[in-house]
Scaffold this motif. Structure first.
Motif, PDB file in Angstrom:
ATOM      1  N   PRO A 135       0.551  10.999   3.620  1.00 23.64           N
ATOM      2  CA  PRO A 135       1.031   9.620   3.466  1.00 23.64           C
ATOM      3  C   PRO A 135       1.359   8.988   4.812  1.00 23.64           C
ATOM      4  O   PRO A 135       1.888   9.635   5.705  1.00 23.64           O
ATOM      5  CB  PRO A 135       2.304   9.780   2.627  1.00 23.64           C
TER       6      PRO A 135
ATOM      7  N   ARG B  40       0.129   5.359   0.271  1.00 24.58           N
ATOM      8  CA  ARG B  40      -0.830   6.458   0.432  1.00 24.58           C
ATOM      9  C   ARG B  40      -0.284   7.634  -0.365  1.00 24.58           C
ATOM     10  O   ARG B  40       0.834   8.081  -0.118  1.00 24.58           O
ATOM     11  CB  ARG B  40      -0.997   6.809   1.906  1.00 24.58           C
TER      12      ARG B  40
ATOM     13  N   ARG C 204     -12.420   7.162   0.837  1.00 27.16           N
ATOM     14  CA  ARG C 204     -11.142   7.273   0.127  1.00 27.16           C
ATOM     15  C   ARG C 204     -11.170   6.445  -1.152  1.00 27.16           C
ATOM     16  O   ARG C 204     -11.668   5.321  -1.166  1.00 27.16           O
ATOM     17  CB  ARG C 204      -9.990   6.798   1.004  1.00 27.16           C
TER      18      ARG C 204
ATOM     19  N   THR D 109       0.834  -1.201   0.000  1.00 23.26           N
ATOM     20  CA  THR D 109       0.000   0.000   0.000  1.00 23.26           C
ATOM     21  C   THR D 109       0.868   1.249   0.000  1.00 23.26           C
ATOM     22  O   THR D 109       1.794   1.362   0.797  1.00 23.26           O
ATOM     23  CB  THR D 109      -0.916   0.019   1.239  1.00 23.26           C
TER      24      THR D 109
ATOM     25  N   GLY E 232      -4.982  10.139  -0.271  1.00 22.43           N
ATOM     26  CA  GLY E 232      -4.971  10.742   1.045  1.00 22.43           C
ATOM     27  C   GLY E 232      -4.057  11.943   1.056  1.00 22.43           C
ATOM     28  O   GLY E 232      -3.137  12.046   0.261  1.00 22.43           O
TER      29      GLY E 232
END
Length: 121
Positions: free
Chosen positions: A60, A11, A39, A9, A57
């Motif tokens: 981060p 962000r 989101r 993942t 987002g």
């Protein structure tokens, strides 16, 4: 316990800029795109392989300076360098050849995360 990597993942501040980089420039296929808890999320990667999960987002979870990088394999490092340069993506570091069977370089994604492109021979 028998584990396999499912996804990583990232962000990101600007989902469209990150999609342009990972999908448009690097060519990762979009597996799916959805919204969760307000989101936007996009899963990218080839079928049967681990995915890159991009989550929109403003802050981060990891800063680019944290030492996390994402790595990809290519058949031709020289072709990858030329392709990225032609798309306006400069090399951040490299190419480096730590041994006779490995060459790699780094570029930065739109959030400053290092992306390693490697060729094994």
């Amino acid at each position: 316990m028998n584990l396999s990597l499912n996804w990583i993942t990232l962000r990101v501040r600007d989902l469209e800029a990150s999609l342009h980089f990972y999908h448009g420039i690097l060519g990762l296929p979009i597996e799916r795109q959805f919204e969760s808890r307000g989101r936007q999320i996009v899963m990218l990667g080839a079928e049967g392989q681990p995915k890159i999960e991009l989550i929109q987002g403003s802050d981060p979870a990891l800063l680019p300076e944290c030492g996390v990088s994402v790595g990809f394999e290519t058949e031709s490092l020289d072709s990858a360098i030329e392709e990225l340069k032609s798309r306006g993506i400069p090399l951040a570091r490299g190419p480096v050849s730590p041994n006779p069977h490995l060459r790699f370089f780094y570029v930065l994604d739109p959030d400053g995360f290092e992306v390693q492109i490697a060729e094994h021979s």
